[in-house]
Design an enzyme around this catalytic site. Structure first.
Site, PDB file in Angstrom:
ATOM      1  N   ARG A  30       4.065  -9.133   5.196  1.00  0.00           N
ATOM      2  CA  ARG A  30       3.541  -7.691   4.599  1.00  0.00           C
ATOM      3  C   ARG A  30       3.065  -7.421   3.415  1.00  0.00           C
ATOM      4  NH1 ARG A  30       8.050  -3.917   5.767  1.00  0.00           N
ATOM      5  NH2 ARG A  30       7.109  -1.778   4.498  1.00  0.00           N
ATOM      6  N   HIS A  76       1.334  -5.743  15.304  1.00  0.00           N
ATOM      7  CA  HIS A  76       1.992  -5.662  14.405  1.00  0.00           C
ATOM      8  C   HIS A  76       2.901  -3.863  14.685  1.00  0.00           C
ATOM      9  CE1 HIS A  76       1.659  -5.680   9.832  1.00  0.00           C
ATOM     10  NE2 HIS A  76       2.053  -4.780   9.604  1.00  0.00           N
ATOM     11  N   TYR A 120     -11.102   9.837  15.122  1.00  0.00           N
ATOM     12  CA  TYR A 120     -12.914  10.228  15.412  1.00  0.00           C
ATOM     13  C   TYR A 120     -13.945   8.946  14.614  1.00  0.00           C
ATOM     14  CZ  TYR A 120     -11.519  14.647  14.906  1.00  0.00           C
ATOM     15  OH  TYR A 120     -10.293  16.284  15.241  1.00  0.00           O
TER      16      TYR A 120
END
Length: 746
Positions: A30, A76, A120
């Site tokens: 990670r 993931h 967006y």
């Protein structure tokens, strides 16, 4: 429950094993980048997913939410916010030396504003990412491993052709360790890699002739050049950074200090903090040179303008900014990355070596794969050329065979049984054919138009090209120098297309010397209203507004501007505030909440006494608690610089009711909630240390507590209002400490 299925284990051992497993998962999978491709797993998976979705640099943008969702579903299995944050950071040119993603929409800015929601924004890969990170994935150059649910395959590392760990740097916090690698200039990194490839005995000092130091996308100035060699040798250290400052002529002969580049550590919310820190320097009278400060930064770049007074010394002012704000800051370097499956702190040469070794490994696998394909192509081409030379015999075999298998057996093994030939000669020639399995399949699938003269000529030319490729690939695989040259040529291509001039200046800067003006000590008047807003004004202003100041404020007293104010609370704490931390100015200015400049919390504590530290030093102080514990303490014990100290020791459940400076008081009067009053001589209260609880002032009935504390003086009548009526305290019977007192009925 079946007891045989219960595994008995030591709790501490299980906790230790579980924590180590968790820590290693965070470290490896990670938080830390791989030294080979310079990417954390979330970054690698996001880029690979975009590659799989075909979101190339020359194709339309796709919604970020689509990329995040696909990455999370396939590779993931963590929160979508972590994936989107990784995508956003890889697109920000003020954080990355070389952005890997081309973002479309609001992807945040250098001042710390976050990106718009992923529904967006849109994104696609940068051209350099496509060419340098993902180009050879189809050539079996890296190992593919199963994803989390074993329904997909993902690359264990991307075949990155440039030292991305150095170019883009990395920051990450794991368990028990963290990485912090600054970004560098692509052109310089490539030059350093080539220098290492030409001489693997090269030293860090020699490598730094090519790679001068970090190159932050925000520019700035590195001022400890001489310390960089040790930092790059060990992989740890501190880089000192300064912003870039220019002096410009302002209005009416004033000088403007213009900050055009900021330290890399200042990006984000620290820009706003820098502005507030500069404003605070003016408010606290650390400097009186500032006329105005404005942030004129835009998409074109950083521009923070500080307008100075006409007689100000700009050089001295900038040195003050270096000393007291983040205009000079440090970047902590800890070049920690995953190498050979484990975390390792590496110097510059080790990182370059790891990357070069990886480049050779990738190139070896690539050209081995290409060579195998060319050898296969060569075999087929040679078979087709040979077939074209005996095409009449081939056609005769095909026409005389009953099925494909019979024809193939003749071409490969020379079996002629069952095939009808036009002549004995043809049969004898057919029995001598020795095509390979692949060649026979190619001949059987060959189209007639391939027999056209030009097509034959093209086939021969193609064969020559294949032979040239085979010779080249074998040379690359057999000779390390040839492979090194291929890798260096690729690096040169990337440098030519994607490098840019260095932004960060590297030098040995002089220590910032700031001559602080001596503060003129003077008396000021402290004012604090009943809402807790405090300020200071000069004596003459107070004298002109004395009546209004006394009426409108709860606390009014004189103190030194260089001193401290002491705040005693019902919890037994004393908080101190520097007078300089309070606004000084006009009588009608609102002031600042005392909570904002001290550790005092209005929500948790009640303020019961305020005085100046100077006055406290000159007197004794009487403490009285709700459970009627009394003591006198020398004020000198409170001459401390700590922001908070314990002013007295309290019994469990007790609270402080009164703190009063002992001047000319003769008697003390304790009043309880139950209506009992006790008046006795102040002399009966013993002097104790501030750490003592004190002595009992009066005997209390069960559940009764001291509510108010009053004092009387000789020949001075002291009157209070009690239950709506006036009560003269001097008329109360004079008793002894630790007695019951008298019940007052009105």
């Amino acid at each position: 429950m079946d007891d045989s299925r219960i595994i008995k284990t030591e709790y501490s051992e299980e906790m230790q094993k579980s924590f180590i497993d968790y820590a290693m998962s965070v470290i490896i999978a990670r938080a830390l980048p791989d030294v080979r491709d310079g990417l954390k797993p979330v970054q690698r998976r996001t880029l690979y997913d975009m590659h799989e979705l075909g979101i190339r640099y020359d194709r339309p943008y796709r919604k970020s939410a689509r990329i995040v969702g696909d990455t999370m579903g396939k590779y993931h299995p963590h929160g979508d916010s972590s994936i989107y944050e990784a995508l956003v950071v890889m697109s920000q040119d003020f954080k990355k030396g070389m952005p890997l993603i081309d973002g479309h929409g609001n992807f945040g800015n250098i001042e710390g504003d976050g990106a718009a929601a992923m529904r967006y924004t849109e994104a696609r890969l940068q051209k350099v990412t496509q060419e340098a990170f993902l180009a050879d994935l189809d050539k079996d150059v890296v190992d593919f491993v199963p994803n989390f649910d074993e329904t997909e395959k993902e690359p264990s590392v991307l075949p990155v052709k440039i030292p991305n760990l150095l170019v883009n740097g990395s920051e990450g916090i794991a368990v028990g360790m963290a990485t912090s690698i600054p970004p560098h200039n692509l052109g310089e990194v490539i030059d350093a890699v080539k220098a290492y490839m030409l001489n693997n005995e090269i030293t860090t000092k020699e490598l730094m002739r090519y790679l001068k130091g970090p190159d932050f996308p925000t520019g700035g100035i590195v001022i400890n050049k001489d310390e960089l060699e040790e930092i790059y040798e060990t992989g740890t250290g501190k880089i000192k950074l300064r912003g870039k400052v220019e002096f410009q002529k302002g209005k009416a002969g004033k000088t403007n200090v213009v900050i055009t580049e900021i330290p890399y550590t200042m990006i984000g919310a620290n820009i706003a903090k820098f502005l507030s820190d500069v404003a605070a320097l003016s408010e606290t009278k650390k400097t009186q040179d500032i006329v105005d400060i404005s942030n004129q930064s835009s998409k074109e770049g950083i521009r923070i303008v500080i307008e100075l007074r006409k007689d100000a010394d700009p050089e001295n002012f900038v040195n003050m900014l270096y000393k007291k704000t983040r205009l000079e800051d440090t970047f902590g370097v800890n070049m920690l990355a995953i190498a050979n499956g484990r975390p390792e702190t590496m110097g510059l040469k080790q990182i370059i070596k790891s990357n070069v070794d990886f480049q050779f490994e990738v190139a070896t696998r690539k050209y081995t794969n290409l060579l195998a394909k060319e050898m296969e192509r060569k075999e087929i081409q040679e078979g087709l050329i040979k077939a074209c030379n005996v095409i009449d015999l081939v056609i005769e075999i095909l026409r005389g065979s009953k099925d494909r298998a019979m024809a193939k057996a003749c071409l490969v093994e020379g079996k002629v049984d069952g095939i009808k030939f036009k002549s004995k000669e043809s049969k004898i020639m057919a029995a001598q054919l020795m095509f390979t399995e692949k060649q026979a399949n190619a001949i059987l699938e060959m189209r007639l138009y391939k027999l056209i003269g030009l097509e034959l000529e093209a086939l021969i030319n193609e064969h020559e090209e294949t032979m040239a490729n085979i010779y080249r690939y074998e040379d690359i695989l057999d000779r390390r120098d040839s492979m090194a040259q291929v890798i260096m040529n690729e690096l040169d291509g990337f440098k030519k297309e994607y490098s840019h001039p260095r932004k960060t200046v590297i030098e040995n800067g002089q220590e910032a010397v700031y001559k602080e003006k001596e503060l003129e000590e003077m008396d000021v008047v402290f004012l604090m209203d009943r809402f807790g807003y405090a300020k200071t004004i000069d004596l003459s202003t107070y004298e002109r507004n004395k009546e209004a100041a006394d009426a409108e404020n709860k606390y009014v007293f004189t103190c030194k501007n260089t001193g401290r104010i002491c705040l005693f609370t019902n919890t037994g704490q004393m908080h101190t505030v520097k007078v300089l931390d309070l606004p000084y100015g006009k009588f009608r200015d609102k002031g600042v909440p005392i909570d904002n400049v001290s550790n005092f919390s209005q929500a948790k504590e009640e303020l019961i006494y305020i005085t100046s530290q100077k006055e406290l030093n000159l007197c004794q102080v009487i403490f009285a608690t709700a459970e009627s514990m009394l003591k006198v303490v020398d004020g000198g014990e409170f001459d401390v610089t700590k922001r908070t100290v314990a002013a007295t020791k309290l019994a469990e459940g007790d609270t402080l009711v009164s703190v009063t400076a002992l001047t000319d008081q003769r008697n003390i009067v304790l009043q309880t909630k139950g209506g009992f009053f006790l008046r006795f001589a102040v002399d009966e209260i013993p002097e104790k240390k501030k750490g003592a609880i004190g002595v009992r002032g009066m005997k209390l009935s069960d559940g009764d507590l001291v509510e108010n504390v009053y004092y009387t003086k000789n020949a001075v009548e002291t009157t209070i209002e009690y239950k709506g009526k006036e009560l003269v305290l001097n008329n109360l019977k004079l008793g002894k400490r630790d007695s019951k007192g008298t019940k007052v009925r009105v």
